[in-house]
Design a protein around this motif. Sequence first.
Motif, PDB file in Angstrom:
ATOM      1  N   GLY A 180       0.654  -1.168  -0.100  1.00 31.00           N
ATOM      2  CA  GLY A 180      -0.094  -0.110   0.080  1.00 31.00           C
ATOM      3  C   GLY A 180       0.870   1.404   0.100  1.00 31.00           C
ATOM      4  N   ARG A 181       2.196   1.054   0.163  1.00 28.87           N
ATOM      5  CA  ARG A 181       3.183   2.126   0.224  1.00 28.87           C
ATOM      6  C   ARG A 181       3.847   2.072  -0.820  1.00 28.87           C
ATOM      7  NH1 ARG A 181       4.516   3.160   6.441  1.00 28.87           N
ATOM      8  NH2 ARG A 181       5.476   5.075   5.490  1.00 28.87           N
ATOM      9  N   LEU A 182       3.804   1.655  -1.953  1.00 29.31           N
ATOM     10  CA  LEU A 182       4.766   1.459  -2.866  1.00 29.31           C
ATOM     11  C   LEU A 182       5.406   2.582  -3.632  1.00 29.31           C
ATOM     12  CD1 LEU A 182       3.813  -1.872  -5.130  1.00 29.31           C
ATOM     13  CD2 LEU A 182       6.017  -1.269  -4.063  1.00 29.31           C
ATOM     14  N   PRO A 186      11.486   3.974  -4.768  1.00 31.06           N
ATOM     15  CA  PRO A 186      11.566   4.349  -6.364  1.00 31.06           C
ATOM     16  C   PRO A 186      11.073   3.274  -7.410  1.00 31.06           C
ATOM     17  CG  PRO A 186      13.658   3.043  -5.268  1.00 31.06           C
ATOM     18  CD  PRO A 186      12.540   3.338  -4.184  1.00 31.06           C
ATOM     19  N   LEU A 187      10.211   3.912  -8.102  1.00 26.56           N
ATOM     20  CA  LEU A 187       9.374   3.181  -9.027  1.00 26.56           C
ATOM     21  C   LEU A 187       9.958   3.548 -10.511  1.00 26.56           C
ATOM     22  CD1 LEU A 187       5.917   3.535  -7.751  1.00 26.56           C
ATOM     23  CD2 LEU A 187       7.515   1.803  -7.194  1.00 26.56           C
ATOM     24  N   LEU A 188      10.033   2.436 -11.366  1.00 29.45           N
ATOM     25  CA  LEU A 188      10.494   2.410 -12.659  1.00 29.45           C
ATOM     26  C   LEU A 188       9.174   2.424 -13.565  1.00 29.45           C
ATOM     27  CD1 LEU A 188      13.495   0.087 -12.704  1.00 29.45           C
ATOM     28  CD2 LEU A 188      13.572   2.400 -12.173  1.00 29.45           C
ATOM     29  N   PHE A 202      -5.334  -1.862  -6.725  1.00 27.89           N
ATOM     30  CA  PHE A 202      -5.066  -2.418  -5.551  1.00 27.89           C
ATOM     31  C   PHE A 202      -4.897  -1.247  -4.081  1.00 27.89           C
ATOM     32  CE2 PHE A 202      -3.207  -5.358  -8.756  1.00 27.89           C
ATOM     33  CZ  PHE A 202      -4.033  -6.364  -8.272  1.00 27.89           C
ATOM     34  N   GLY A 203      -4.964  -0.102  -4.626  1.00 30.90           N
ATOM     35  CA  GLY A 203      -4.901   0.885  -3.530  1.00 30.90           C
ATOM     36  C   GLY A 203      -3.571   1.603  -3.552  1.00 30.90           C
ATOM     37  N   GLY A 204      -3.434   2.954  -2.933  1.00 35.25           N
ATOM     38  CA  GLY A 204      -2.331   3.738  -2.983  1.00 35.25           C
ATOM     39  C   GLY A 204      -2.427   4.837  -4.049  1.00 35.25           C
ATOM     40  N   THR A 205      -1.364   5.691  -4.121  1.00 32.56           N
ATOM     41  CA  THR A 205      -1.385   6.809  -5.181  1.00 32.56           C
ATOM     42  C   THR A 205      -0.281   6.746  -5.903  1.00 32.56           C
ATOM     43  OG1 THR A 205      -0.400   8.155  -3.346  1.00 32.56           O
ATOM     44  CG2 THR A 205      -2.974   8.340  -3.927  1.00 32.56           C
ATOM     45  N   PRO A 206      -0.377   6.997  -7.206  1.00 35.42           N
ATOM     46  CA  PRO A 206       1.079   7.123  -7.818  1.00 35.42           C
ATOM     47  C   PRO A 206       1.849   8.145  -7.356  1.00 35.42           C
ATOM     48  CG  PRO A 206      -0.939   7.205  -9.459  1.00 35.42           C
ATOM     49  CD  PRO A 206      -1.414   7.128  -7.955  1.00 35.42           C
ATOM     50  N   PRO A 207       3.323   7.827  -7.520  1.00 36.33           N
ATOM     51  CA  PRO A 207       4.348   8.939  -7.105  1.00 36.33           C
ATOM     52  C   PRO A 207       4.291   9.968  -7.965  1.00 36.33           C
ATOM     53  CG  PRO A 207       5.281   7.238  -8.434  1.00 36.33           C
ATOM     54  CD  PRO A 207       4.162   6.723  -8.250  1.00 36.33           C
TER      55      PRO A 207
END
Length: 302
Positions: A180-182, A186-188, A202-207
């Motif tokens: 939930g905190r992905l 650091p996301l690619l 699946f929940g959460g917000t984009p960076p």
Amino acid sequence: MSKLPLTALQGFVLAARTGNLSSAARQLHLTTSALSHQIRGLEERLGRRVFVRGPRGVDLTPDGTRLLDSVGPQFAAIEQALRYFNAPDPDVLTLSVMASVASSWLLPRLPQFAARHPRLQLNLQSSVALVDFDREAVDAAMRFGPGHWPGVRAEHLFDDWLIPIASPGLIARLGRPVLGRLSEWPLLRDPADVWPRWFRTFGGTPPARYVAHFDDTETLHCAAIEGMGVALGRLTMARPLVEAGQLVLLSTRRLRAEYAHYLVYPARSAAHPALLAFRDWLLDEARRYAQVQGQVPMRRRH
């Protein structure tokens, strides 16, 4: 006016069809400069321009359109007549496949096909471009896409799935992430920018920003292996990397990719004996693989 050389007319027709001298030259096994010289010679003999050359290719002039309307059907008729004499070898199959799919999925399975059909020869051509079956000596192709391509038959092989992956080194540095905190990791960004759909599902917000953007999946996976960040990997391509210990699956949750894998071929190949044998084997392998895909957890090979 002396007779026009057929080679120059053939080059003209191909260039007019493709709108590109380089593409036409490759089909004629010429250099672009050689074909350009032929076209200039044709224009000098006609005393008229047939092409307007631009930065992105060539466009027909009105005289060029008139010439194509006159000679184009004649070359098409010749090509059609010669197809009878160029019947494919029943024991040879030429297959176009993306290099990433060949290395991760097809090649590990091909020894089984070769053992089952020792007389058949499979010629593999690695390419991401769509095959022009009317112009290229290719019998079939394996493609990842929407499944709707004009003028060809497309048989569904299997779906693909998107799942978060990271390197063991990145996990060792930062710890295992909470799904939930992905966005705090650091996301690619993948070529199709699927992260927003992942967070909606699946929940959460984009960076606010990604570490890097990639325009092909293979390079995206390589960046993840190097520990650059977390990627939404394609399961078909990521599975061998996970089993080899280069990547780790961060979740059993997964998204179905909008595209799927297909076997694509033109009507002329439908009765080709080598394709029929390959198709039967490939569909069996695809069915087995689709069942394995339902079992997401993978262990590292020892």
